[in-house]
Design a protein around this motif. Structure first.
Motif, PDB file in Angstrom:
ATOM      1  N   ASP A   1       6.135 -11.923 -71.880  1.00  0.00           N
ATOM      2  CA  ASP A   1       6.620 -10.672 -71.290  1.00  0.00           C
ATOM      3  C   ASP A   1       7.974 -10.871 -70.611  1.00  0.00           C
ATOM      4  O   ASP A   1       8.265 -10.288 -69.574  1.00  0.00           O
ATOM      5  CB  ASP A   1       5.606 -10.128 -70.293  1.00  0.00           C
TER       6      ASP A   1
ATOM      7  N   GLY B   1      15.985  -6.799 -67.468  1.00  0.00           N
ATOM      8  CA  GLY B   1      14.574  -6.469 -67.365  1.00  0.00           C
ATOM      9  C   GLY B   1      13.627  -7.622 -67.619  1.00  0.00           C
ATOM     10  O   GLY B   1      12.414  -7.441 -67.618  1.00  0.00           O
TER      11      GLY B   1
ATOM     12  N   ARG C   1       8.384  -2.717 -64.367  1.00  0.00           N
ATOM     13  CA  ARG C   1       7.562  -3.142 -65.507  1.00  0.00           C
ATOM     14  C   ARG C   1       6.288  -3.826 -65.024  1.00  0.00           C
ATOM     15  O   ARG C   1       5.202  -3.594 -65.564  1.00  0.00           O
ATOM     16  CB  ARG C   1       8.369  -4.091 -66.389  1.00  0.00           C
TER      17      ARG C   1
ATOM     18  N   SER D   1       2.403  -2.519 -65.557  1.00  0.00           N
ATOM     19  CA  SER D   1       1.468  -3.330 -66.354  1.00  0.00           C
ATOM     20  C   SER D   1       0.517  -4.134 -65.495  1.00  0.00           C
ATOM     21  O   SER D   1      -0.420  -4.737 -66.007  1.00  0.00           O
ATOM     22  CB  SER D   1       2.261  -4.293 -67.256  1.00  0.00           C
TER      23      SER D   1
END
Length: 468
Positions: free
Chosen positions: A82, A153, A264, A268
């Motif tokens: 990720d 990101g 993010r 998540s």
């Protein structure tokens, strides 16, 4: 009276519960911060022409294409971790790796008289450059490429150890050949890394770029401190030591990057425990140690995770609006190149929060971007001091150095104070007061200093060197 008090208490509890329900029902992704987390547009559609990916794969095997390897590393990071870690452990990805700390890998870089040290018959420049020939060849090619930071990101930090060694060997090898070759390489390298500084979207890349620019400024400073020096070198060096621009100062995209990372992970719920293997970041640890950042520098710019209840965020719209206003304000201030960034309290004052939110989140956390701001200001101060060293060598009818430092114009003033650089007669140094904004008399432990040879008018000096 008792019934009235009970009724009021019940009403207060109802209001708090209503407030809590409002917080829990706050739609994910629809906040005042949303527009700040949108990534920049992709301009370089061919990844193999992007220096960002080339740098990721710089240390790969001679049989592999660095750009292709770097792109694969980046794609894997998005799919397997990720975006938290670049995997350099796979075979052939680190065949050209450098295991020593930068200062030990090439200590001669910090010589007081760099050019003579690089050219000395017993100089170890060739000893170091020979085994790193492919690394230097790749680095030279990278400097000719366009750059677009694709780390936005993602938490993953590129490996910079080989890049930084290549940077120093590349410049040293150039000057070992000739002054002209060294200056040509400096010109090419500074153009590239200042482009990186403008285009960086992550704190890691911003730090790496400012480190190379400052490293070159320090080198120029030591070179122009020699009593006798070629006038052509001085002229070229003066053109290279240009103060940072507003776009090079701007922290706009690194700030948004941190917000995107936080957003993010909140959505998540995937933030790893601090002691988990994936949370360790040896590449960032290396960057922190090499650039002398505080150990907690990157931790201090984390956007705070909102408090939660029953797995749902308790972040209020008022808090989001407060942070949005704060980030907009420090982004704007970061591009001015003047002073420290405004504080959260200066921008937002006291934000209203409900009782329950106040219990789980007693006070807003303020990300501290001044650490990175001050690094950029120090880099700018180094560039300005090196330029002033050259300008002060020129003959002048004005003998008072402080007067000359004031007359050069505000573009060469101390970025930490907005006032002219200072002069130490006893140490024969010009200096910036540094981030503490205190005049410590050119003490290198606190101030940013550079030795200065003062050129006098022909009426005041007949020596040849005074005319340089």
């Amino acid at each position: 009276m008792k019934h009235i008090l009970i009724a009021l208490a019940a009403l207060w509890i109802l209001v708090q519960i209503t407030s809590l329900i409002g917080l829990l029902n706050n739609p994910a992704g629809v906040t005042p911060l949303t527009h700040l987390t949108e990534p920049p547009a992709v301009r370089l559609t061919d990844p193999y022409r992007n220096a960002y990916f080339f740098l990721l794969g710089l240390a790969s095997s001679a049989a592999l294409d660095p750009g292709k390897v770097g792109y694969e590393i980046w794609v894997e990071a998005r799919e397997t971790s990720d975006g938290r870690r670049f995997d350099y452990d796979r075979p052939e990805r680190l065949d050209l790796q450098v295991s020593l700390p930068l200062g030990q890998a090439f200590p001669i870089w910090d010589a007081e008289d760099p050019i003579n040290a690089f050219r000395d018959k017993g100089s170890p420049v060739k000893t170091w450059t020979s085994p790193h020939g492919l690394l230097l060849e790749r680095y030279d090619h990278c400097l000719e490429m366009s750059f677009e930071d694709r780390g936005f990101g993602q938490r993953a930090t590129p490996r910079f150890a080989e890049t930084m060694l290549a940077h120093r060997l590349y410049i040293a090898d150039g000057f070992s050949r000739s002054t002209a070759a060294g200056l040509d390489r400096l010109t090419k390298e500074l153009a590239f890394w200042r482009m990186v500084l403008r285009e960086a979207t992550t704190p890691d890349m911003t730090v790496a770029a400012q480190f190379v620019v400052q490293d070159d400024a320090k080198l120029i400073s030591r070179i122009v401190s020699r009593p006798v020096i070629d006038k052509a070198l001085l002229a070229t060096a003066l053109q290279l030591m240009v103060p940072l621009t507003s776009s090079e100062y701007s922290l706009r995209w690194p700030i948004r990057h941190q917000l995107a990372v936080a957003g993010r992970e909140v959505q998540s719920r995937s933030a790893p425990p601090k002691d988990s293997p994936i949370s360790s970041n040896p590449q960032r640890d290396w960057l922190i140690a090499t650039t002398h950042l505080p150990d907690n520098a990157f931790t201090k710019i984390e956007h705070p995770r909102p408090p939660s209840f029953l797995g749902r965020s308790l972040g209020s719209r008022e808090m989001d609006e407060m942070y949005a206003g704060y980030y907009e304000a420090i982004t704007k201030a970061s591009g001015t190149g003047e002073g420290s960034l405004p504080t959260l309290r200066q921008i937002s004052g006291n934000v209203h929060r409900g009782f329950l939110e106040g219990l789980v989140n007693p006070a807003p956390v303020e990300p501290d971007w001044n650490i990175f701001r001050h690094q950029l200001m120090e880099t700018d101060a180094r560039l300005r001091l090196a330029s002033l060293q050259i300008q002060l060598r020129r003959p002048s009818g004005t003998t008072a150095v402080p007067t000359r430092l004031a007359e050069v114009g505000s573009q060469y003033f101390d970025p930490f104070t907005g006032l002219p650089m200072l002069w130490s007669q006893t140490q024969q140094k010009i200096y910036s007061v540094g981030k503490d904004r205190l005049d410590d008399g050119a003490d290198a432990s606190f101030d940013i200093a550079a030795p200065a040879l003062i050129g006098l008018s022909s009426k005041n000096s007949t020596g040849k060197d005074a005319q340089l």
